[in-house]
Design an enzyme around this catalytic site. Structure first.
Site, PDB file in Angstrom:
ATOM      1  N   HIS A  71       3.844 -40.118  47.083  1.00  0.00           N
ATOM      2  CA  HIS A  71       3.872 -39.259  48.263  1.00  0.00           C
ATOM      3  C   HIS A  71       5.132 -39.602  49.071  1.00  0.00           C
ATOM      4  O   HIS A  71       5.676 -40.702  48.935  1.00  0.00           O
ATOM      5  CB  HIS A  71       2.632 -39.505  49.122  1.00  0.00           C
ATOM      6  N   GLU A  73       5.622 -40.537  52.037  1.00  0.00           N
ATOM      7  CA  GLU A  73       5.534 -41.773  52.837  1.00  0.00           C
ATOM      8  C   GLU A  73       5.752 -43.012  51.978  1.00  0.00           C
ATOM      9  O   GLU A  73       6.372 -43.986  52.419  1.00  0.00           O
ATOM     10  CB  GLU A  73       4.158 -41.882  53.503  1.00  0.00           C
ATOM     11  N   CYS A 107      -2.136 -38.712  54.186  1.00  0.00           N
ATOM     12  CA  CYS A 107      -3.431 -38.720  53.507  1.00  0.00           C
ATOM     13  C   CYS A 107      -4.111 -40.084  53.707  1.00  0.00           C
ATOM     14  O   CYS A 107      -3.523 -40.997  54.306  1.00  0.00           O
ATOM     15  CB  CYS A 107      -3.244 -38.422  52.021  1.00  0.00           C
ATOM     16  N   CYS A 110      -1.997 -43.006  52.191  1.00  0.00           N
ATOM     17  CA  CYS A 110      -0.788 -43.327  52.958  1.00  0.00           C
ATOM     18  C   CYS A 110      -1.141 -43.908  54.328  1.00  0.00           C
ATOM     19  O   CYS A 110      -0.459 -44.818  54.807  1.00  0.00           O
ATOM     20  CB  CYS A 110       0.090 -42.090  53.120  1.00  0.00           C
TER      21      CYS A 110
HETATM   22 ZN   LIG Z   1      -0.210 -39.629  51.068  1.00  0.00          ZN
END
Ligand SMILES: [Zn+2]
Length: 186
Positions: A71, A73, A107, A110
């Site tokens: 992701h 992040e 999410c 993260c």
């Molecule tokens: Zn994430």
């Protein structure tokens, strides 16, 4: 202010995002989200800003890397760690004064990573209805989890509609790997 309290307040102010900071850094995060969309990735872009400098940035790279954890992040956090290593700086002291600017609510995964690294502030655009870890599905950002880093503050809503539109565009696109949707008969 010469007191310990005063210094703390000053340092908190120095990374707490102003409207100008939000405008400026989110604009770059959105550029990265657009790049993700154009490359068939979930349109999320982010920047990690320490001392008015970008020390990490990323956009979703899951399809490109065939790795579900890449992701935006996570990509940015790895860059931050590299940046610290190169400058011989302590990762946790840098993270404690780093703000994350991201187009979509982090999410659950993260959000947990951000807690573990003690990132104090996250500025995000739209909510993440599917996987959001800052209130939409779970609230990892402010949950009482003594073994999992520290809580972080969220500033949400900047260009949220635009961020949602990009997500919608992405999910509307044909995904050759997705199973065929079942047609519902009422
Ligand atoms: Zn994430």
């Amino acid at each position: 202010m010469g007191t310990e309290e005063g210094r703390k307040a000053d340092s908190a102010k120095s990374f707490y995002p102003s409207d100008e900071d939000i405008e400026r850094w989110m604009s770059s995060a959105f550029d990265m989200a657009k790049d993700a969309l154009e490359n068939g990735e979930v349109p999320v872009g982010c920047l990690m800003v320490y001392d008015d400098r970008v020390v990490g940035k990323g956009r979703n790279e899951v399809n490109e890397t065939k790795n579900a954890t890449r992701h935006a992040e996570m990509v940015a956090l790895d860059q931050l760690r590299d940046w610290c290593r190169r400058g011989n700086l302590d990762v946790s002291s840098v993270c404690e004064r780093t703000a994350l600017y991201v187009t979509v609510e982090p999410c659950i995964m993260c959000a947990a990573a951000l807690r573990l690294l003690n990132i104090p502030v996250v500025v995000y655009g739209c909510r993440n209805e599917r996987f959001g870890g800052c209130g939409s599905v779970l609230d990892v950002s402010s949950a009482d989890l003594p073994q999992t880093g520290t809580t972080f503050k969220c500033v949400s809503g900047h260009r949220a509609e635009e961020a949602v539109e990009m997500l919608k565009t992405f999910y509307k696109q044909e995904n050759p790997n997705a199973p065929k949707p079942k047609t519902r008969k009422d």
